[in-house]
Design an enzyme around this catalytic site. Sequence first.
Site, PDB file in Angstrom:
ATOM      1  N   GLU A  11     -36.349  20.023  49.549  1.00 11.89           N
ATOM      2  CA  GLU A  11     -36.272  21.443  49.231  1.00 11.89           C
ATOM      3  C   GLU A  11     -36.364  21.681  47.716  1.00 11.89           C
ATOM      4  O   GLU A  11     -36.578  22.817  47.274  1.00 11.89           O
ATOM      5  CB  GLU A  11     -34.956  22.031  49.763  1.00 11.89           C
ATOM      6  CG  GLU A  11     -34.860  21.990  51.280  1.00 11.89           C
ATOM      7  CD  GLU A  11     -33.455  22.265  51.806  1.00 11.89           C
ATOM      8  OE1 GLU A  11     -33.330  22.960  52.821  1.00 11.89           O
ATOM      9  OE2 GLU A  11     -32.466  21.763  51.220  1.00 11.89           O
ATOM     10  N   GLY A  77     -31.961  27.520  60.592  1.00 10.38           N
ATOM     11  CA  GLY A  77     -32.319  27.745  61.989  1.00 10.38           C
ATOM     12  C   GLY A  77     -32.187  29.222  62.322  1.00 10.38           C
ATOM     13  O   GLY A  77     -31.187  29.853  61.964  1.00 10.38           O
ATOM     14  N   MET A 172     -26.072  25.044  56.532  1.00 12.63           N
ATOM     15  CA  MET A 172     -24.874  24.231  56.315  1.00 12.63           C
ATOM     16  C   MET A 172     -24.286  24.305  54.900  1.00 12.63           C
ATOM     17  O   MET A 172     -23.372  23.535  54.595  1.00 12.63           O
ATOM     18  CB  MET A 172     -25.181  22.774  56.711  1.00 12.63           C
ATOM     19  CG  MET A 172     -25.609  22.644  58.163  1.00 12.63           C
ATOM     20  SD  MET A 172     -26.040  20.971  58.678  1.00 12.63           S
ATOM     21  CE  MET A 172     -24.461  20.166  58.632  1.00 12.63           C
ATOM     22  N   GLU A 173     -24.792  25.212  54.053  1.00 10.60           N
ATOM     23  CA  GLU A 173     -24.281  25.256  52.667  1.00 10.60           C
ATOM     24  C   GLU A 173     -23.978  26.656  52.124  1.00 10.60           C
ATOM     25  O   GLU A 173     -23.071  26.842  51.305  1.00 10.60           O
ATOM     26  CB  GLU A 173     -25.289  24.588  51.688  1.00 10.60           C
ATOM     27  CG  GLU A 173     -25.498  23.107  51.889  1.00 10.60           C
ATOM     28  CD  GLU A 173     -26.441  22.787  53.038  1.00 10.60           C
ATOM     29  OE1 GLU A 173     -27.312  23.632  53.361  1.00 10.60           O
ATOM     30  OE2 GLU A 173     -26.307  21.699  53.624  1.00 10.60           O
ATOM     31  N   ASP A 196     -36.584  26.097  62.516  1.00  9.16           N
ATOM     32  CA  ASP A 196     -36.320  25.885  63.953  1.00  9.16           C
ATOM     33  C   ASP A 196     -35.535  27.085  64.473  1.00  9.16           C
ATOM     34  O   ASP A 196     -35.246  28.009  63.714  1.00  9.16           O
ATOM     35  CB  ASP A 196     -35.497  24.595  64.147  1.00  9.16           C
ATOM     36  CG  ASP A 196     -34.182  24.639  63.385  1.00  9.16           C
ATOM     37  OD1 ASP A 196     -34.149  24.172  62.248  1.00  9.16           O
ATOM     38  OD2 ASP A 196     -33.202  25.198  63.905  1.00  9.16           O
TER      39      ASP A 196
HETATM   40  N1  ADE Z   1     -30.843  23.914  58.887  1.00 15.12           N
HETATM   41  C1  ADE Z   1     -32.036  24.047  59.481  1.00 15.12           C
HETATM   42  N2  ADE Z   1     -31.905  24.200  60.809  1.00 15.12           N
HETATM   43  C2  ADE Z   1     -30.582  24.164  61.064  1.00 15.12           C
HETATM   44  C3  ADE Z   1     -29.818  24.250  62.242  1.00 15.12           C
HETATM   45  N3  ADE Z   1     -30.405  24.399  63.438  1.00 15.12           N
HETATM   46  N4  ADE Z   1     -28.465  24.151  62.137  1.00 15.12           N
HETATM   47  C4  ADE Z   1     -27.877  23.980  60.936  1.00 15.12           C
HETATM   48  N5  ADE Z   1     -28.557  23.885  59.796  1.00 15.12           N
HETATM   49  C5  ADE Z   1     -29.898  23.983  59.846  1.00 15.12           C
END
Ligand code: ADE
Length: 229
Positions: A11, A77, A172-173, A196
Amino acid sequence: MIGLITAMRCEAEFFENIMTDKRSVKLGTSTFTRGKIGITEVVLSVCGVGKVFAGVCTNTMIVDLGCTHIVNIGVAGSLDKNIGVGDIVSAKASVQHDMDTSAAGDPVGLISGINVIELPCDEAFHDKFAQYLSAKGRTLKTGIIATGDQFISDNARKKEIVSRFGACAVEMEGGAVGQICYANGVPYNIIRMMSDCANDDADDTYSLNRDDCAVELADIFTGFISTLC
Ligand code: ADE
């Protein structure tokens, strides 16, 4: 000076390659690269995955390096059927979906001490980025981004996060960056491209799209940030 925080090297690589006047310093758990993107002074760091690394990195950027604005950028996501892979989301606020002191009587997601669930992002920066994208014929989506120390690849967990927080994306951050910015009184934004849909297939979709999404987003954001100041 703007601090750019990514979780993963993929990234950050595009930014690193485009930056000029670069000098790096290792402080604590992360390496920080100072330099310019166009005419804009930035500090870039790859903090590592998850809330703890992101919080520590944010604190260093603010307290030790004097950053006055933090942008957390990368992939996420989607939790919203109207937001697909390749779409860009800028958070209006972040929440921490795995923060839970409900057994002590708090609502799920409440961050004890500061006593808030939603950590609002900087509106002026968001609006400028939305205008920039619109001039390029691209739409910027917005909503609540949910953060937690879990990769979400599960329809039931996805549903739960949506119904509890009304979130449109998960990563996640960002919520940890937001918490440290909030505590320090520093504005922040979270900008993410969807890799996703956080559903049962998300692990495969993520692996397929992660690198391309990370590079495409960094390329687009470089065009925006290079003229800021
Ligand atoms: N980063 C990208 N896709 C994710 C997901 N499905 N869950 C958590 N962090 C992500």
